[in-house]
Structure formats: structure tokens, C-alpha cells
Design a protein around this motif. Structure first.
Motif, PDB file in Angstrom:
ATOM      1  N   GLN A   1      39.100  99.173 -59.247  1.00  0.00           N
ATOM      2  CA  GLN A   1      37.705  99.406 -58.695  1.00  0.00           C
ATOM      3  C   GLN A   1      36.507  99.327 -59.421  1.00  0.00           C
ATOM      4  O   GLN A   1      36.303  98.360 -58.489  1.00  0.00           O
ATOM      5  CB  GLN A   1      38.414 101.032 -57.828  1.00  0.00           C
ATOM      6  CG  GLN A   1      39.231 100.583 -56.564  1.00  0.00           C
ATOM      7  CD  GLN A   1      39.386 102.415 -56.710  1.00  0.00           C
ATOM      8  OE1 GLN A   1      39.599 103.286 -56.753  1.00  0.00           O
ATOM      9  NE2 GLN A   1      39.881 102.368 -55.588  1.00  0.00           N
ATOM     10  N   ALA A   2      36.718  99.602 -60.629  1.00  0.00           N
ATOM     11  CA  ALA A   2      35.209  99.187 -61.072  1.00  0.00           C
ATOM     12  C   ALA A   2      35.394  97.803 -61.204  1.00  0.00           C
ATOM     13  O   ALA A   2      34.208  97.500 -61.460  1.00  0.00           O
ATOM     14  CB  ALA A   2      35.698 100.182 -62.354  1.00  0.00           C
ATOM     15  N   GLU A   3      36.587  97.350 -61.441  1.00  0.00           N
ATOM     16  CA  GLU A   3      36.182  95.608 -62.151  1.00  0.00           C
ATOM     17  C   GLU A   3      36.244  95.053 -60.622  1.00  0.00           C
ATOM     18  O   GLU A   3      34.947  93.972 -60.649  1.00  0.00           O
ATOM     19  CB  GLU A   3      37.114  95.215 -61.976  1.00  0.00           C
ATOM     20  CG  GLU A   3      38.248  93.454 -62.444  1.00  0.00           C
ATOM     21  CD  GLU A   3      39.273  93.391 -63.224  1.00  0.00           C
ATOM     22  OE1 GLU A   3      39.255  92.156 -63.168  1.00  0.00           O
ATOM     23  OE2 GLU A   3      39.546  93.916 -63.334  1.00  0.00           O
ATOM     24  N   ALA A   4      36.432  95.026 -59.768  1.00  0.00           N
ATOM     25  CA  ALA A   4      36.079  94.553 -58.039  1.00  0.00           C
ATOM     26  C   ALA A   4      34.856  95.341 -58.307  1.00  0.00           C
ATOM     27  O   ALA A   4      34.052  94.020 -57.556  1.00  0.00           O
ATOM     28  CB  ALA A   4      37.245  95.255 -57.317  1.00  0.00           C
ATOM     29  N   TYR A   5      33.831  95.910 -57.812  1.00  0.00           N
ATOM     30  CA  TYR A   5      32.554  96.191 -58.123  1.00  0.00           C
ATOM     31  C   TYR A   5      31.349  95.073 -58.174  1.00  0.00           C
ATOM     32  O   TYR A   5      31.256  95.178 -58.080  1.00  0.00           O
ATOM     33  CB  TYR A   5      32.384  97.901 -57.940  1.00  0.00           C
ATOM     34  CG  TYR A   5      30.957  98.416 -58.107  1.00  0.00           C
ATOM     35  CD1 TYR A   5      31.134  98.355 -56.688  1.00  0.00           C
ATOM     36  CD2 TYR A   5      30.062  98.528 -59.196  1.00  0.00           C
ATOM     37  CE1 TYR A   5      29.323  99.343 -56.349  1.00  0.00           C
ATOM     38  CE2 TYR A   5      28.730  98.607 -58.668  1.00  0.00           C
ATOM     39  CZ  TYR A   5      28.162  99.032 -57.564  1.00  0.00           C
ATOM     40  OH  TYR A   5      27.265  99.198 -57.313  1.00  0.00           O
ATOM     41  N   GLY A   6      32.394  95.528 -59.935  1.00  0.00           N
ATOM     42  CA  GLY A   6      31.888  94.768 -61.045  1.00  0.00           C
ATOM     43  C   GLY A   6      31.625  93.366 -60.488  1.00  0.00           C
ATOM     44  O   GLY A   6      30.491  92.621 -60.462  1.00  0.00           O
ATOM     45  N   LEU A   7      32.429  92.810 -60.468  1.00  0.00           N
ATOM     46  CA  LEU A   7      32.361  90.959 -59.454  1.00  0.00           C
ATOM     47  C   LEU A   7      32.073  91.054 -58.220  1.00  0.00           C
ATOM     48  O   LEU A   7      31.166  89.758 -58.451  1.00  0.00           O
ATOM     49  CB  LEU A   7      34.328  91.193 -59.275  1.00  0.00           C
ATOM     50  CG  LEU A   7      35.035  90.669 -60.603  1.00  0.00           C
ATOM     51  CD1 LEU A   7      36.451  90.740 -60.247  1.00  0.00           C
ATOM     52  CD2 LEU A   7      35.059  89.273 -61.156  1.00  0.00           C
ATOM     53  N   ASN A   8      32.025  92.336 -57.234  1.00  0.00           N
ATOM     54  CA  ASN A   8      30.870  91.647 -56.538  1.00  0.00           C
ATOM     55  C   ASN A   8      29.687  91.946 -56.479  1.00  0.00           C
ATOM     56  O   ASN A   8      28.987  91.690 -55.674  1.00  0.00           O
ATOM     57  CB  ASN A   8      31.727  92.895 -55.317  1.00  0.00           C
ATOM     58  CG  ASN A   8      32.916  92.466 -54.295  1.00  0.00           C
ATOM     59  OD1 ASN A   8      33.405  90.991 -54.199  1.00  0.00           O
ATOM     60  ND2 ASN A   8      33.565  93.225 -53.677  1.00  0.00           N
ATOM     61  N   SER A   9      29.695  93.075 -57.472  1.00  0.00           N
ATOM     62  CA  SER A   9      27.693  93.507 -57.798  1.00  0.00           C
ATOM     63  C   SER A   9      26.786  92.012 -58.316  1.00  0.00           C
ATOM     64  O   SER A   9      25.647  91.320 -57.861  1.00  0.00           O
ATOM     65  CB  SER A   9      28.345  94.181 -58.511  1.00  0.00           C
ATOM     66  OG  SER A   9      28.356  95.970 -58.016  1.00  0.00           O
ATOM     67  N   ILE A  10      28.350  91.209 -59.570  1.00  0.00           N
ATOM     68  CA  ILE A  10      27.589  89.969 -59.622  1.00  0.00           C
ATOM     69  C   ILE A  10      27.541  88.573 -58.852  1.00  0.00           C
ATOM     70  O   ILE A  10      26.104  88.396 -58.393  1.00  0.00           O
ATOM     71  CB  ILE A  10      28.233  89.910 -61.048  1.00  0.00           C
ATOM     72  CG1 ILE A  10      28.284  90.818 -62.088  1.00  0.00           C
ATOM     73  CG2 ILE A  10      28.205  87.889 -61.549  1.00  0.00           C
ATOM     74  CD1 ILE A  10      28.860  90.199 -63.286  1.00  0.00           C
ATOM     75  N   ALA A  11      28.471  88.754 -57.550  1.00  0.00           N
ATOM     76  CA  ALA A  11      28.673  87.752 -57.222  1.00  0.00           C
ATOM     77  C   ALA A  11      27.278  87.958 -55.816  1.00  0.00           C
ATOM     78  O   ALA A  11      26.930  87.008 -55.749  1.00  0.00           O
ATOM     79  CB  ALA A  11      30.459  87.594 -56.207  1.00  0.00           C
ATOM     80  N   HIS A  12      26.764  88.662 -55.482  1.00  0.00           N
ATOM     81  CA  HIS A  12      25.752  89.178 -54.839  1.00  0.00           C
ATOM     82  C   HIS A  12      24.472  89.009 -55.235  1.00  0.00           C
ATOM     83  O   HIS A  12      23.297  89.349 -54.595  1.00  0.00           O
ATOM     84  CB  HIS A  12      26.051  91.065 -53.953  1.00  0.00           C
ATOM     85  CG  HIS A  12      27.280  91.313 -53.745  1.00  0.00           C
ATOM     86  ND1 HIS A  12      27.318  92.249 -53.366  1.00  0.00           N
ATOM     87  CD2 HIS A  12      27.518  90.509 -52.373  1.00  0.00           C
ATOM     88  CE1 HIS A  12      28.744  91.792 -52.475  1.00  0.00           C
ATOM     89  NE2 HIS A  12      28.551  91.078 -52.120  1.00  0.00           N
TER      90      HIS A  12
END
Length: 287
Positions: free
Chosen positions: A57-68
Motif C-alpha cells: 500500500q505504501a508503494e502504491a501510494y508512492g507511485l500514485n503520488s509521483i504520477a500525479h
């Protein structure tokens, strides 16, 4: 390999049959696979640690945060969940190629643009992981205090608890705090990848850089640059491009070494005594 019951679950999610499942080697924490269907390919991570879902979940949050940020791409996050006793993360699969000088130049430019994304404070609204070790991200207004309390001190204490560092090998806390306050001044919070070594970026077949496996937070932009140098560094075109946005200063060399110390401590705690001499060398030199 992947249990048949999980293959059935994935087939229903894809709404088409899986044609091939191929193991991908290289990760230290999770098992990874390429999943092919007739029309698409996916990247799948599996892990049955008790904290694996939180890690993903932390990895997914990080990926989405960078993408945004719309500065540099990350693979699209498709599903993060648990199937029976196994946590999994399903991502878009990126067909990659070896990096050219122009690719590194583009990576440097886009990383600088990511670092242009700022915050009012250092840290993050949630904690995450560095490798499989917990990484606390409490909010601070002062970078030196954040870096001491949230980065160096927890890893030094963990190394002592594991018997990997002796008290005599470590400066006292006051020495460390004083040195950090001298050196880490006038820092603006930048959104960091947080674990940017050569295994955590991809160059797609069309030359687009992608970041993977982030450990994001808001910190000093030089932290990411320090991590790129841990295993030999990136191509010079990456640094030339990056430093056209964030120039090197006279204090950069000492700061990079102190930032590298965090990652060396993490590696000491994860992989053992082979990192001991590198850690103690920086401790003796900088503090």
C-alpha cells in the motif's frame, strides 16, 4: 509459482485468459512475475510477510503520488490487495531497454522537475518503508531535525540493537545533531523518490523514464542524488542535466556523504556486516 486459485482470480480481473506467467528475478523482498494475456502484460508482486499489504500500500501510494505530479512517469497501479494469506500488487508492465546518454539526460531533467514539487513541511502524511524496514515520516519544519530523528537515529539504534555497531563506533547524539544543524541549512522540502538506485528506474522502449519502488517523502533534493551514487553512480549526462536545475554547492560533497550514510545504515541493518566499514568511515569523518 502462483497457485491455480490465484490464477483464476486474476483471470476474472483481467476478463481474459492468462497466456503466460514468467518469474522475474532481482528483488530482495517480494516474488515478482510478468503476467501475459492475449492483449496486455502486467507486473505482479507477491509477499506473505505479516506487513506485506502495508508495504505494498505504501508503494502504491508512492507511485500514485509521483504520477500525479505529471513530472515523471510511474507504472499504473491496478490492484493492491490480499488473496488468502498473500498480499499482492498488480502494476502495468513496462517494456524496457538499456539506457542511453539521452535517456539519462531525460531522467535527470524529469527528476529535477519532480524535486520542484514542494511542501510546507518535511516528511509525509503517512509512514512507509525503506526496503522492508519501517520508515517514519513525522512532519517537521526543520530539515536537520527531521533527518536526525526520522532517518539517522532510528537506523543507528537498530544497528546497535542488532550488534552491528558498537557504542564506541558512534558519535554521541549531540555531536550528530550539532553537525547536521551546521550543514543542513536553508533546505526546501522536495518530493523525493526516496530509494533511487539503478534498480529503481526503467527506460521504456520509446525512451520514457519510469520510477519504480519508491519510498517517498518531502526532504532535501540531494538525498535522491546521494542514493544514485551508492553502487557506482549513473551516467554523467544524468548529473549534468539534473544539476542544470539544482547546481552543486561547496557543501554538497559533505551533505551527499551524510545522506549516503542513511542508506548504508539501512543496508547494514538489512544485509549485515559487509556494510560496516563504509558506515563507520563516514561516522568518523563527518562527526
Amino acid at each position: 509459482m502462483i497457485p491455480n486459485s490465484f490464477k483464476t482470480y486474476l483471470t476474472k480481473h483481467f476478463n481474459e485468459n492468462i497466456t503466460q506467467i514468467s518469474p522475474i528475478h532481482g528483488g530482495d523482498i517480494s516474488k515478482a512475475f510478468k503476467i501475459d494475456t492475449a492483449t496486455n502484460s502486467y507486473f505482479l508482486k507477491l509477499n506473505n510477510r505479516p506487513d506485506a499489504k502495508a508495504l505494498f500500500q505504501a508503494e502504491a501510494y508512492g507511485l500514485n503520488s509521483i504520477a500525479h505530479t505529471n513530472t515523471i512517469k510511474t507504472p499504473e497501479v491496478l490492484v493492491c490487495d490480499r488473496f488468502h494469506n498473500t498480499a499482492f500488487l498488480l502494476l502495468e508492465y513496462i517494456n524496457s531497454k538499456p539506457s542511453s546518454g539521452n535517456d539519462f539526460k531525460r531522467l535527470g531533467t524529469q527528476l529535477a522537475q519532480l524535486h520542484g514539487c514542494t511542501s510546507d513541511t518535511f516528511g509525509l502524511k503517512l509512514d512507509n518503508f525503506i526496503g522492508c524496514l519501517p520508515q517514519s515520516n513525522k512532519h517537521y519544519n526543520d530539515w536537520a531535525s527531521f533527518y536526525f530523528n526520522e532517518r539517522l537515529l532510528p537506523q543507528i539504534n537498530l544497528a546497535k540493537q542488532k550488534g552491528l555497531l558498537k557504542n564506541a563506533e558512534c558519535p554521541n547524539e549531540k555531536q550528530i545533531e550539532t553537525r547536521l544543524k551546521e550543514l543542513l541549512k536553508a533546505v526546501r522540502p522536495s518530493l523525493l523518490h526516496g530509494d533511487l538506485w539503478s534498480g529503481n528506474y526503467l527506460i521504456s522502449e520509446d525512451g520514457t523514464p519510469y520510477l519504480i519502488d519508491p519510498a517517498i517523502y518531502y526532504g532535501h533534493h540531494e538525498v535522491d542524488i546521494a542514493m544514485t551514487k551508492l553502487f557506482g553512480g549513473f551516467d554523467t549526462s544524468f548529473y549534468n542535466s539534473y544539476h542544470s536545475y539544482f547546481p552543486i554547492t561547496p557543501e554538497s560533497s559533505d551533505r551527499l556523504e551524510i545522506y549516503l550514510l542513511y542508506y548504508l545504515l539501512v543496508h547494514l541493518n538489512l544485509f549485515g556486516s559487509s556494510y560496516h566499514s563504509a558506515v563507520t568511515s563516514i561516522l568518523q569523518k563527518q562527526f
